[in-house]
Design an enzyme around this catalytic site. Structure first.
Site, PDB file in Angstrom:
ATOM      1  N   HIS A   1       0.854  -1.187   0.000  1.00  0.00           N
ATOM      2  CA  HIS A   1       0.000   0.000   0.000  1.00  0.00           C
ATOM      3  C   HIS A   1       0.884   1.228   0.000  1.00  0.00           C
ATOM      4  O   HIS A   1       1.890   1.283   0.699  1.00  0.00           O
ATOM      5  CB  HIS A   1      -0.887   0.009   1.257  1.00  0.00           C
ATOM      6  CG  HIS A   1      -1.823   1.170   1.297  1.00  0.00           C
ATOM      7  ND1 HIS A   1      -3.044   1.153   0.651  1.00  0.00           N
ATOM      8  CD2 HIS A   1      -1.713   2.392   1.864  1.00  0.00           C
ATOM      9  CE1 HIS A   1      -3.641   2.320   0.836  1.00  0.00           C
ATOM     10  NE2 HIS A   1      -2.857   3.085   1.573  1.00  0.00           N
TER      11      HIS A   1
ATOM     12  N   SER B   1      -7.288   4.001   9.246  1.00  0.00           N
ATOM     13  CA  SER B   1      -7.955   3.970   7.943  1.00  0.00           C
ATOM     14  C   SER B   1      -7.217   3.018   6.997  1.00  0.00           C
ATOM     15  O   SER B   1      -7.823   2.144   6.360  1.00  0.00           O
ATOM     16  CB  SER B   1      -7.983   5.395   7.378  1.00  0.00           C
ATOM     17  OG  SER B   1      -8.288   5.406   6.019  1.00  0.00           O
TER      18      SER B   1
ATOM     19  N   ASP C   1     -14.690   2.852   7.213  1.00  0.00           N
ATOM     20  CA  ASP C   1     -13.681   3.766   6.663  1.00  0.00           C
ATOM     21  C   ASP C   1     -14.269   4.629   5.558  1.00  0.00           C
ATOM     22  O   ASP C   1     -13.932   5.804   5.437  1.00  0.00           O
ATOM     23  CB  ASP C   1     -12.462   2.987   6.143  1.00  0.00           C
ATOM     24  CG  ASP C   1     -11.409   3.947   5.590  1.00  0.00           C
ATOM     25  OD1 ASP C   1     -10.926   4.789   6.381  1.00  0.00           O
ATOM     26  OD2 ASP C   1     -11.107   3.913   4.392  1.00  0.00           O
TER      27      ASP C   1
ATOM     28  N   LYS D   1      -8.241  -1.391   6.211  1.00  0.00           N
ATOM     29  CA  LYS D   1      -8.502  -1.891   4.842  1.00  0.00           C
ATOM     30  C   LYS D   1      -7.531  -3.016   4.498  1.00  0.00           C
ATOM     31  O   LYS D   1      -7.901  -4.017   3.891  1.00  0.00           O
ATOM     32  CB  LYS D   1      -8.336  -0.765   3.821  1.00  0.00           C
ATOM     33  CG  LYS D   1      -9.458   0.256   3.875  1.00  0.00           C
ATOM     34  CD  LYS D   1      -9.331   1.281   2.768  1.00  0.00           C
ATOM     35  CE  LYS D   1      -8.218   2.261   3.005  1.00  0.00           C
ATOM     36  NZ  LYS D   1      -8.573   3.646   3.119  1.00  0.00           N
TER      37      LYS D   1
ATOM     38  N   ARG E   1     -14.054  12.955   7.286  1.00  0.00           N
ATOM     39  CA  ARG E   1     -12.780  13.625   7.615  1.00  0.00           C
ATOM     40  C   ARG E   1     -12.396  14.615   6.520  1.00  0.00           C
ATOM     41  O   ARG E   1     -11.889  15.701   6.781  1.00  0.00           O
ATOM     42  CB  ARG E   1     -11.668  12.576   7.775  1.00  0.00           C
ATOM     43  CG  ARG E   1     -11.774  11.793   9.073  1.00  0.00           C
ATOM     44  CD  ARG E   1     -10.892  10.558   9.039  1.00  0.00           C
ATOM     45  NE  ARG E   1      -9.502  10.860   8.848  1.00  0.00           N
ATOM     46  CZ  ARG E   1      -8.619  10.037   8.259  1.00  0.00           C
ATOM     47  NH1 ARG E   1      -9.000   8.847   7.815  1.00  0.00           N
ATOM     48  NH2 ARG E   1      -7.369  10.386   8.128  1.00  0.00           N
TER      49      ARG E   1
END
Ligand code: URA
Length: 434
Positions: A82, A183, A161, A187, A168
């Protein structure tokens, strides 16, 4: 339990318990806690921060707010990567084929981009016919046979999320370390991989503007991943200049293809080798970093990584002929040279600004409804640290019209700071957290 009491507790500097966090996340996901109360809580979290236990509790509650993916049907090492996001980031397009050629399995969930350039899926859709829509059975079959598959994140994974991130975004509460960690990690954990490597960017083109902030974020994500039983590491990388030279969807796919053909040896490849070698080490596929690096380089030299990309494109309905002949990818009608009007060194560049040039050309989404033009974007000839002569080309703009190109050229020139002195040499990879 009352949400008003939890808001007051956090506002006054208290620490929320695991049970209180679960109550809050479950209630918010089900729509029982309204946005106005959650907004007040997010602002209290913004000012008070989250401690480690609160961050772990948030991550676990969010991960369990929807479906989690069971990868037991996939054989071998199941890895995921990620990136915290940056300009010109096409790492997955290069890294997934290289790792698949080494026997790693990646069942990736990716997003479409909002802002800058597109997300990984937008980039891949530059291949004629390519689609990320497939049945779950087909997804797992492709992971097992090709080595990787990429699907769009569904509404059923981590719904907390989705709601929280949107809130947010509009309440000025994105930049809270504990919220970013929960967050991203909720995931990643929900997506089921046993080996995770994170690419945490720092610099002008990313969320974390300083190395210190990036390091703290990386350390906390690694701790949360390991505490959840996944082997997790993070690479901290510079985002003061775009990654690679291409920014824009089909242009980035072309650059990824040249990297896989061995025609490219810059920061993009260095990053893929760094993330990839951490995955091979953590997964026990390589016994040392040197061995891991050799294995990855070999996938380029023997053409196996390029063949994996073609297999993957075919398996998801795309035309893999474009992998071997990139002229089949979308091409913009106008190519416009942007040249320097002074001599010197590119001392600094505004990476985020370059992302916005691509957005301006139509390569990214200004709103959720915007339609991306896959052909447009920018290819940089010069990046920070390079010497440039007066009149020499800095970049080529790929645009839908001369008018768009001329406007983009003005914006692009303003992204370059050219001075007499060469800038200090900054390492591209700033560290690895394991
Ligand atoms: N990316 C995410 O997915 N979440 C954040 O909070 C920040 C970046």
């Amino acid at each position: 339990m009352l949400m008003t009491e939890l808001i007051a507790k956090k506002r006054d500097g208290g620490v929320l318990s695991e049970e209180e966090i679960r109550f809050m996340i479950d209630g918010y996901t089900r729509g029982e806690i309204p946005d106005y109360q959650m907004s007040a809580m997010l602002m209290a979290m913004y000012f008070r921060g989250l401690d480690h236990d609160e961050t772990v509790a948030m991550t676990m509650a969010m991960m369990h707010s929807g479906d989690t993916i069971d990868l037991s049907a996939v054989t071998g090492v199941k890895a995921d990567k990620h990136s915290t996001g940056g300009v010109g980031d096409k790492t997955s397009l290069v890294l997934c084929p290289m790792l698949a050629a080494c026997g790693v399995k990646m069942a990736k969930m990716s997003g479409r981009g909002l802002g800058h350039t597109g997300g990984t899926i937008d980039k891949l859709e530059s291949f004629p016919g390519f689609s990320c829509d497939m049945t779950t059975e087909r997804f797992f079959e492709n992971v097992n046979t090709v080595g990787f598959a990429i699907a769009a994140q569904t509404a059923e994974i981590d719904p907390a999320d989705k709601k929280l991130y949107a809130l947010r975004d509009v309440t000025g509460t994105v930049a809270v370390r504990g919220l970013i960690v929960s967050s991203i990690m909720s995931k990643k954990l929900a997506a089921g991989a046993d080996t995770i490597v994170l690419d945490v960017k720092c610099g002008s083109g990313s969320f974390m503007k300083t190395e210190e902030e990036a390091r703290l974020l990386a350390q906390e994500m690694v701790e949360v991943g390991n505490a959840a039983g996944r082997k997790t590491a993070a690479v901290i990388t510079d985002m003061d200049k775009p990654l690679g030279n291409a920014v824009g969807n089909a242009l980035e796919v072309r650059e990824a293809i040249s990297a896989l053909k061995g025609e490219y040896a810059g920061d993009l490849l260095e990053l893929c080798i760094s993330i990839g070698s951490n995955i091979l080490l953590q997964g026990g596929i390589a016994g040392s970093e040197a061995e891991a690096r050799t294995m990855l380089r070999h996938t380029i030299e023997d053409g196996s990584a390029l063949r994996k990309l073609a297999e993957f494109v075919d398996a998801q309905g795309g035309d893999s002929a474009a992998v071997y002949d990139p002229s089949l990818l979308p091409t913009a009608p106008v190519q416009y040279d942007v040249c320097s009007d002074v001599s010197g060194y590119v001392n600094r560049m505004n990476a985020e600004g370059i992302g916005l040039v691509s957005l301006h050309l139509g390569g990214g989404r200004a709103t959720k409804e915007s339609v991306i033009d896959p052909a447009v974007g920018v290819v940089l000839d010069k990046k920070a640290g390079d010497r440039v002569a007066c009149g020499e080309r800095l970049a080529v703009i790929h645009a839908a019209s001369e008018e768009k190109a001329a406007e983009a050229a003005k914006l692009l020139r303003a992204c370059y700071v050219i001075t007499d002195e060469a800038p200090a040499d900054v390492p591209f990879i700033k560290g690895v957290v394991r």
